[in-house]
Design an enzyme around this catalytic site. Structure first.
Site, PDB file in Angstrom:
ATOM      1  N   GLN A  83      51.872 -18.481 -44.817  1.00 46.86           N
ATOM      2  CA  GLN A  83      52.195 -17.061 -44.833  1.00 46.86           C
ATOM      3  C   GLN A  83      53.342 -16.793 -43.861  1.00 46.86           C
ATOM      4  OE1 GLN A  83      48.347 -15.115 -44.226  1.00 46.86           O
ATOM      5  NE2 GLN A  83      48.008 -15.079 -46.423  1.00 46.86           N
ATOM      6  N   SER A  91      41.652 -19.424 -46.911  1.00 51.16           N
ATOM      7  CA  SER A  91      41.676 -18.081 -47.499  1.00 51.16           C
ATOM      8  C   SER A  91      40.928 -18.153 -48.810  1.00 51.16           C
ATOM      9  CB  SER A  91      43.109 -17.612 -47.730  1.00 51.16           C
ATOM     10  OG  SER A  91      43.152 -16.580 -48.693  1.00 51.16           O
ATOM     11  N   GLY A  92      39.997 -17.240 -49.023  1.00 48.96           N
ATOM     12  CA  GLY A  92      39.220 -17.252 -50.265  1.00 48.96           C
ATOM     13  C   GLY A  92      40.065 -16.998 -51.486  1.00 48.96           C
ATOM     14  N   SER A  93      40.913 -15.957 -51.447  1.00 49.10           N
ATOM     15  CA  SER A  93      41.731 -15.659 -52.625  1.00 49.10           C
ATOM     16  C   SER A  93      42.708 -16.793 -52.908  1.00 49.10           C
ATOM     17  CB  SER A  93      42.491 -14.336 -52.418  1.00 49.10           C
ATOM     18  OG  SER A  93      43.410 -14.429 -51.356  1.00 49.10           O
ATOM     19  N   CYS A 253      39.422 -10.141 -50.299  1.00 46.14           N
ATOM     20  CA  CYS A 253      39.448 -11.053 -49.148  1.00 46.14           C
ATOM     21  C   CYS A 253      38.175 -11.902 -49.077  1.00 46.14           C
ATOM     22  CB  CYS A 253      39.656 -10.289 -47.846  1.00 46.14           C
ATOM     23  SG  CYS A 253      40.000 -11.360 -46.452  1.00 46.14           S
ATOM     24  N   GLY A 254      38.315 -13.168 -49.463  1.00 43.07           N
ATOM     25  CA  GLY A 254      37.153 -14.053 -49.519  1.00 43.07           C
ATOM     26  C   GLY A 254      36.625 -14.469 -48.162  1.00 43.07           C
ATOM     27  N   THR A 255      37.511 -14.872 -47.243  1.00 43.64           N
ATOM     28  CA  THR A 255      37.028 -15.252 -45.913  1.00 43.64           C
ATOM     29  C   THR A 255      36.520 -14.022 -45.158  1.00 43.64           C
ATOM     30  OG1 THR A 255      39.353 -15.222 -45.215  1.00 43.64           O
ATOM     31  CG2 THR A 255      38.365 -17.368 -45.628  1.00 43.64           C
TER      32      THR A 255
END
Length: 343
Positions: A83, A91-93, A253-255
């Protein structure tokens, strides 16, 4: 950074959040483990990340996932999240985007109706279960690393909002999660700029007031993101994760959803088997579930599962002209926001 090949990038998003995947052409990244390689990208040579995540090749909303060979025998592939501010461990996504890319390009053989993909990350092994049909990856369920709380209701002094309460939790990276009404905002599209600027300002304040350190993974010692939340009467949660230099996550946001499960568990509001829906600022959804309980460095923790969907929408090839004056990119406050100077 030097490379003489074109970089082959698959364009992917997860519930609207960019999660492009660099498939081919990257230079060798030194390091015996994925954590070592991530630390090299952050501490020694950030040039590949800068090339991929800043203008003129990218915009503030772009993330590129660096696909790597695994460094452990029980994984099918590895990745690092690149990033604009730094390389991140998980990161989940983005993990959902990587699994979708691996399966739909044939890098990992697709088995219908379910394919299991094991990913080597800087935070540990992630096991993904992909629901597949007719050559498509319809959804991905991530068995994330254990999530735990470091501190509930930490009091943070702010010049604009007075003392606010913040929950500090780890869900793959460290989060500061805040009930959004404490800063006088709502999680709606028209408030995105205000949320982004507020989150990045609070993140800067947290650096001086809260110290974090993962008890088992050296170097994971930063609060990566501020996440605003609104708990709903039906048990769901609306989330808004803010990212440097000043934008909001388009996905739920997965995490962050994993960290939220740990917070709910610590407050006695969730136990094994608990499932809830996380909604993003644009209405995208993830389902988060507590699979079980464990400990991390002696701290109570939960084992989260996050389910969502990614979409492949194109392909891109990039090359580096040795005479390009902007090989390491640039960022301007007109689109990147006033916090661009903190990058």
């Amino acid at each position: 950074m030097t490379f003489d090949k074109e970089l082959d990038i698959l364009l992917v998003h997860c519930q609207g959040e960019s999660g492009n995947v660099l498939l081919n052409g990257a230079p060798e990244i030194p390091g015996a483990t994925i954590l070592d390689k991530m630390n090299h990208l952050n501490d020694v040579d950030p040039s590949l990340r800068l090339f991929l995540t800043r203008e003129p090749r990218a915009q503030v909303v772009h993330t590129t996932n660096l696909l790597l060979a695994p460094t452990r025998p029980d994984a099918d592939a590895a990745f690092i999240v690149l990033q604009p501010d730094r390389a991140h461990p998980m990161s989940g996504s983005n993990c959902i985007c990587v699994v979708t890319a691996l399966l739909e390009t044939g890098r990992v053989k697709m088995v219908e109706p379910q394919t299991i993909v094991r990913l080597d990350t800087a935070t540990g092994l992630i096991v993904a279960r992909a629901r597949c049909e007719n050559g498509r990856c319809l959804s991905v369920s991530l068995d994330n690393v254990p999530a735990f709380v470091q501190q509930l209701d930490a009091a943070i002094d702010t010049p604009k909002w007075g003392s606010i309460k913040v929950d500090i939790a780890f869900g793959g990276v460290f989060y500061a999660q805040i009930d959004v009404d404490q800063v006088g905002l709502r999680i709606v599209p028209e408030a995105a700029r205000a949320l982004a600027e507020t989150g990045t300002e609070i993140k800067s304040l947290l650096a001086d007031q809260v110290a974090v350190d993962h008890p088992e993974i050296p170097g994971l010692n930063e609060i990566a993101y501020v996440m605003f939340r609104e708990y709903q009467a039906d048990g769901s949660v609306v989330t808004c994760t803010t990212l440097k230099p000043g934008r909001v996550d388009r996905s739920p946001c997965g995490t962050g959803s994993s960290a939220n499960l740990a917070i709910l568990h610590a407050r006695g509001r969730a136990k094994t088997g608990h499932s809830c829906v996380s909604r993003s600022i644009i209405g995208g959804t993830f389902t988060s579930e507590i699979l079980g309980e464990t400990t991390v460095g002696g701290r109570p923790a939960v084992m989260p599962r996050i389910t969502g969907q990614g979409y492949v929408f194109g392909r891109q090839q990039l090359r580096l002209d040795p005479k390009d004056p902007f090989a390491q990119g640039f960022a301007l406050s007109d689109t990147w926001g006033p916090q661009v100077g903190e990058l």
